[in-house]
Motif scaffolding. Sequence first.
Motif, PDB file in Angstrom:
ATOM      1  N   GLY A  15       1.357  16.357   6.575  1.00  0.00           N
ATOM      2  CA  GLY A  15       2.273  15.884   7.645  1.00  0.00           C
ATOM      3  C   GLY A  15       1.250  15.980   8.957  1.00  0.00           C
ATOM      4  O   GLY A  15       1.257  15.119   9.830  1.00  0.00           O
ATOM      5  N   PHE A  16       0.573  17.356   9.167  1.00  0.00           N
ATOM      6  CA  PHE A  16      -0.189  17.357  10.420  1.00  0.00           C
ATOM      7  C   PHE A  16      -1.360  16.410  10.346  1.00  0.00           C
ATOM      8  O   PHE A  16      -1.473  15.734  11.468  1.00  0.00           O
ATOM      9  CB  PHE A  16      -0.692  18.716  10.415  1.00  0.00           C
ATOM     10  CG  PHE A  16      -1.790  18.852  11.804  1.00  0.00           C
ATOM     11  CD1 PHE A  16      -1.369  19.151  12.949  1.00  0.00           C
ATOM     12  CD2 PHE A  16      -3.166  19.054  11.386  1.00  0.00           C
ATOM     13  CE1 PHE A  16      -2.371  19.247  13.743  1.00  0.00           C
ATOM     14  CE2 PHE A  16      -3.981  19.036  12.251  1.00  0.00           C
ATOM     15  CZ  PHE A  16      -3.638  19.366  13.482  1.00  0.00           C
ATOM     16  N   LEU A  17      -2.068  16.260   9.208  1.00  0.00           N
ATOM     17  CA  LEU A  17      -3.115  15.239   9.267  1.00  0.00           C
ATOM     18  C   LEU A  17      -2.522  13.908   9.182  1.00  0.00           C
ATOM     19  O   LEU A  17      -3.052  12.987   9.912  1.00  0.00           O
ATOM     20  CB  LEU A  17      -3.894  15.428   7.805  1.00  0.00           C
ATOM     21  CG  LEU A  17      -4.694  16.837   7.737  1.00  0.00           C
ATOM     22  CD1 LEU A  17      -5.247  16.905   6.430  1.00  0.00           C
ATOM     23  CD2 LEU A  17      -5.653  17.016   8.596  1.00  0.00           C
ATOM     24  N   LEU A  18      -1.430  13.731   8.908  1.00  0.00           N
ATOM     25  CA  LEU A  18      -0.969  12.155   8.670  1.00  0.00           C
ATOM     26  C   LEU A  18      -0.660  12.000   9.954  1.00  0.00           C
ATOM     27  O   LEU A  18      -0.968  10.673  10.668  1.00  0.00           O
ATOM     28  CB  LEU A  18       0.220  12.120   7.795  1.00  0.00           C
ATOM     29  CG  LEU A  18       0.665  10.638   7.897  1.00  0.00           C
ATOM     30  CD1 LEU A  18      -0.187   9.739   7.162  1.00  0.00           C
ATOM     31  CD2 LEU A  18       2.108  10.738   6.762  1.00  0.00           C
ATOM     32  N   VAL A  19      -0.143  12.657  10.895  1.00  0.00           N
ATOM     33  CA  VAL A  19       0.424  12.422  12.234  1.00  0.00           C
ATOM     34  C   VAL A  19      -0.773  12.179  13.062  1.00  0.00           C
ATOM     35  O   VAL A  19      -0.905  11.513  13.808  1.00  0.00           O
ATOM     36  CB  VAL A  19       1.285  13.570  12.817  1.00  0.00           C
ATOM     37  CG1 VAL A  19       1.382  13.657  14.280  1.00  0.00           C
ATOM     38  CG2 VAL A  19       2.732  13.584  11.889  1.00  0.00           C
ATOM     39  N   ALA A  20      -1.773  13.249  12.686  1.00  0.00           N
ATOM     40  CA  ALA A  20      -3.001  13.057  13.622  1.00  0.00           C
ATOM     41  C   ALA A  20      -3.770  11.702  13.409  1.00  0.00           C
ATOM     42  O   ALA A  20      -4.327  11.071  14.452  1.00  0.00           O
ATOM     43  CB  ALA A  20      -3.774  14.278  13.257  1.00  0.00           C
ATOM     44  N   LEU A  21      -3.896  11.301  12.021  1.00  0.00           N
ATOM     45  CA  LEU A  21      -4.468  10.235  11.859  1.00  0.00           C
ATOM     46  C   LEU A  21      -3.638   8.853  12.517  1.00  0.00           C
ATOM     47  O   LEU A  21      -4.403   8.008  13.153  1.00  0.00           O
ATOM     48  CB  LEU A  21      -4.627  10.004  10.253  1.00  0.00           C
ATOM     49  CG  LEU A  21      -5.276   8.909   9.947  1.00  0.00           C
ATOM     50  CD1 LEU A  21      -6.644   8.490  10.306  1.00  0.00           C
ATOM     51  CD2 LEU A  21      -5.058   8.689   8.481  1.00  0.00           C
ATOM     52  N   VAL A  22      -2.227   8.737  12.259  1.00  0.00           N
ATOM     53  CA  VAL A  22      -1.636   7.932  12.841  1.00  0.00           C
ATOM     54  C   VAL A  22      -1.635   7.645  14.428  1.00  0.00           C
ATOM     55  O   VAL A  22      -1.685   6.725  14.895  1.00  0.00           O
ATOM     56  CB  VAL A  22      -0.269   8.054  12.248  1.00  0.00           C
ATOM     57  CG1 VAL A  22       0.851   6.864  12.949  1.00  0.00           C
ATOM     58  CG2 VAL A  22      -0.066   7.679  10.818  1.00  0.00           C
ATOM     59  N   ALA A  23      -1.525   9.022  14.945  1.00  0.00           N
ATOM     60  CA  ALA A  23      -1.535   8.861  16.282  1.00  0.00           C
ATOM     61  C   ALA A  23      -2.891   8.424  16.831  1.00  0.00           C
ATOM     62  O   ALA A  23      -3.068   7.815  18.019  1.00  0.00           O
ATOM     63  CB  ALA A  23      -1.293  10.478  16.894  1.00  0.00           C
ATOM     64  N   GLY A  24      -3.872   8.838  16.302  1.00  0.00           N
ATOM     65  CA  GLY A  24      -5.258   8.586  16.716  1.00  0.00           C
ATOM     66  C   GLY A  24      -5.368   6.942  16.705  1.00  0.00           C
ATOM     67  O   GLY A  24      -6.089   6.407  17.439  1.00  0.00           O
TER      68      GLY A  24
END
Length: 476
Positions: A15-24
């Motif tokens: 979830g952290f990586l997905l949020v960071a990727l989508v936010a980026g």
Amino acid sequence: MNFKSIKWRLQAWHGFLLVALVAGLMIGFYSFERRARLQSIDKALQEVMTSLLPKLSPAGNGRHNGPGDSRGFRRPPPPEFGGDIPEQAPGGFRARAVDGVDLGKFYYASWSPEGRVVSISTNAPPNLLPDERSIANTPGMIRTAGINRELTHHVPNGFRVIAGTSLAPMVAQLRQLALWLVVIGSSIVIVGSTIGWWLASQALRPIEAISRTAEEIARGDLSKRINSSETESELGQLALVLNSTFARLDAAFEHQKQFTYDAAHELRTPVSVILTQTQSTLNKERSPAEYRETLEACQRAAQRMRRLIESLLELARLDAGQETMKRVRFDLADATRECVEMVRPLADERRIVIRLELSPAGCHGDPERVAQVVLNLLTNAVQHNNDNGAIVVSTNPNNGFSTLIVSDSGPGIAPEHLPHLFKRFYRADGARTSSQGRSGLGLAISSAIIHAHGGSIEVNSNVGDGSQFTVRLPLA
């Protein structure tokens, strides 16, 4: 719900990586779109400035004849640039539209070198001032003033011209875009997290099965096994290894139970003999000869119990690796010859011929323990042979091993008994019996001793053709 489990940790990282990727990605797309719109506005301002300069800047002779003097313009100023405008604003005049400039979107103003407003559009913001950073001979300076985007042009003879537009429409569009990006990004995160949770559950399902099976085994059900269809994955291979371990554990417990039962059965016989003899003797008076006979029977039963207990202790020490083994070099042929001389009287009683084919075969180990194995094989060959039979004993070095072969001409062993012959207390009809007080542990002890030396022992037999035992020990 255990938030410290592997599944939750994987989900948290996913979830952290997905949020960071989508936010980026969303921030990057928003920044790109904002930059692209600003560039489009700046290009439009350049086009407006191109339209304004010929009309709002003085002639190219570089002279200015003072306030209100129109001789410095390329052409006479139209009414919207001069004193014929009835609407007057502080510091100068308010002008109407200039050809090619959409006053619904853009505004403009110009200043003389003295800072006097020469011309300004009616839709220009109040207190409009030129960009002081602009210098002569520069194509223009772009600035953002509040909610407006402005381009300042400084012509060589000191006049300055501003063209600007409001950023309010762009800001509203970007806000709408940001809202949509948040909605889309949140949807991607929710869907991705759901898929990640499902994938983690699928990937960790074998671990859950392993845990459940281990709990059932811990409760005493050793027959349980892990059901795993993905034998090619790492967890599937782990499940196969654990199933194999559980199978060996189950077999070990079954073997222990059978061993305990067999040991109890073997001990029960001499104990029953002792009890029967003593009870019969105590029930009535006996003669000295009868007392002696009873005591001798009890002695034989006790000796059998002692041999059985000693054999069991020896096996236990061998299994635990606690039996001390000497490590010396000796000749297997010499040890075999001595053992043959010890059993020859037994063979002579049944008119069994022992033929020796002994070649020097050096070994490294405990000669007394190896002699114990040889003596056991020779004794079995005599006891399970036919009268007037024969025994062939040979030793030779072969393929890095010292080999001992003991063959007899007895009745042989049925094929179904051969795989179990070295198990403890195992007896096969016609091959191993409980007669003559034997415990059924001799071959099991022999196998343990040979394996402790790093060797092997095997048997080949056909019913009616006798048996052949082969022992291999590493060469010295």
